[in-house]
Design an enzyme around this catalytic site. Sequence first.
Site, mmCIF file in Angstrom:
data_model
loop_
_atom_site.group_PDB
_atom_site.id
_atom_site.type_symbol
_atom_site.label_atom_id
_atom_site.label_comp_id
_atom_site.label_asym_id
_atom_site.label_seq_id
_atom_site.Cartn_x
_atom_site.Cartn_y
_atom_site.Cartn_z
ATOM 1 N N GLY A 190 13.753 -19.514 36.229
ATOM 2 C CA GLY A 190 14.278 -18.156 35.974
ATOM 3 C C GLY A 190 14.824 -17.699 34.645
ATOM 4 N N SER A 199 8.757 -20.798 31.492
ATOM 5 C CA SER A 199 7.536 -21.136 32.243
ATOM 6 C C SER A 199 7.667 -22.541 32.861
ATOM 7 C CB SER A 199 6.357 -21.408 31.012
ATOM 8 O OG SER A 199 6.106 -20.149 30.355
ATOM 9 N N GLU A 233 -1.682 -19.116 40.077
ATOM 10 C CA GLU A 233 -0.511 -17.849 39.767
ATOM 11 C C GLU A 233 -0.917 -16.488 40.259
ATOM 12 O OE1 GLU A 233 3.386 -17.482 37.172
ATOM 13 O OE2 GLU A 233 2.145 -19.251 37.110
ATOM 14 N N ASP A 247 0.995 -19.377 29.206
ATOM 15 C CA ASP A 247 2.013 -20.334 29.669
ATOM 16 C C ASP A 247 1.048 -21.376 30.015
ATOM 17 O OD1 ASP A 247 3.717 -18.216 29.064
ATOM 18 O OD2 ASP A 247 4.073 -17.814 31.366
#
Length: 393
Positions: free
Chosen positions: A126, A130, A164, A176
Amino acid sequence: MDGAARTVARDFTALYGAPPEGVWAAPGRVNLIGEYTDFNEGFVMPLALPHTVVAAVRRRTDGVLRLHSADIPGPVAELDATALEPRSGGGWAAYPAGVLWALARAGHTAVLGGADLHLASTVPTGAGLSSSAALEVVTAVALDELHGLGLDRPALARCAQRAENDFVGVPCGIMDQMASAVCVPGHALHLDCRDLTVRQIPFDLTAHGLTLLVVDTRVQHALGDGAYAERRAGCEEGARQLGVPHLRDLPYHALPHALARLDDERLRRYVRHVVSDDHRVARVVALLASGTHGDLRAIGPVLTEGHASLRDDLRISCPELDLVVSAATAAGALGARMTGGGFGGSAVVLTQAADAERIAAAVHDAFADAAFTAPRVFGARPSAGARRLRPAS
């Protein structure tokens, strides 16, 4: 390495009753400059952190995928590797499961035999550093090596990104995953997000008497709530209205004319940020490539300029991130900006090494005065990308 490899391997054996076939690590990252440019097929300049996700992995042949985290309370998650469904929930386990799914969808069906994974992470979650990409990349690298898939690092990063985007449902760009996969120690990664051309730029701050601080504001950073997707859609609409494939294709010198053609003030702001941030990446590359002490320090104002664009044009900052930048620069930092997807997370601060402790204290004092949760501050050392670890004897 590494004591971490030995610990994760030992815990894997206790958990699953047999030792892993190997232990791998993939790092988190901070982005020096170039934000929201990756999905516009533009340019970025991240560097890998020493913080990693470490994974002990063993293949299976029965189609079962078992996942366990040392950092998140809960039992082993057991999934059918042959029946994984995108966007079906699953919390953190969706990220490694999505990588297996993406590899299988790319034709690498050997992974459908399943696997056992046990993971441990030192990447703050958070914080905009990454952690999810590190989790994806370590899974991809481990499965690639175990199954002899022979994929190069950009291909593995693409699979991790697809996990993702399509499996978890976060429309991130490629930065990332590429940073976690290909960074090298002592360098920043100059990445062309269109063709994944990589240039490793020396970034030896210590030799120049400098420090790059990472300030984790402790404001939880999440990209799945729609605000990130809205910016991406706005950038794509801006490119469509301007008649270019992506905003990367709009030259910086043509920006004033392009903005005058847009009626939507929101789209103007998004376009201005992306095109100017691509230009900022080019400026930082030129300064770093020159290798002089003065030029390396000169990237500081470019970072601060980038923060103003993220705050005012893209509008993805928050009071805590703005306070890091204002307090650090007021205390004498060379430059500072938020890093990552925004709406919380972290900032980077470039400072003289001799001033780093004092500037960190000034940021802490400013947070205390504002009644904000105390931030976490640490130095960023450009580190290695994903690799196999050797347990310490």
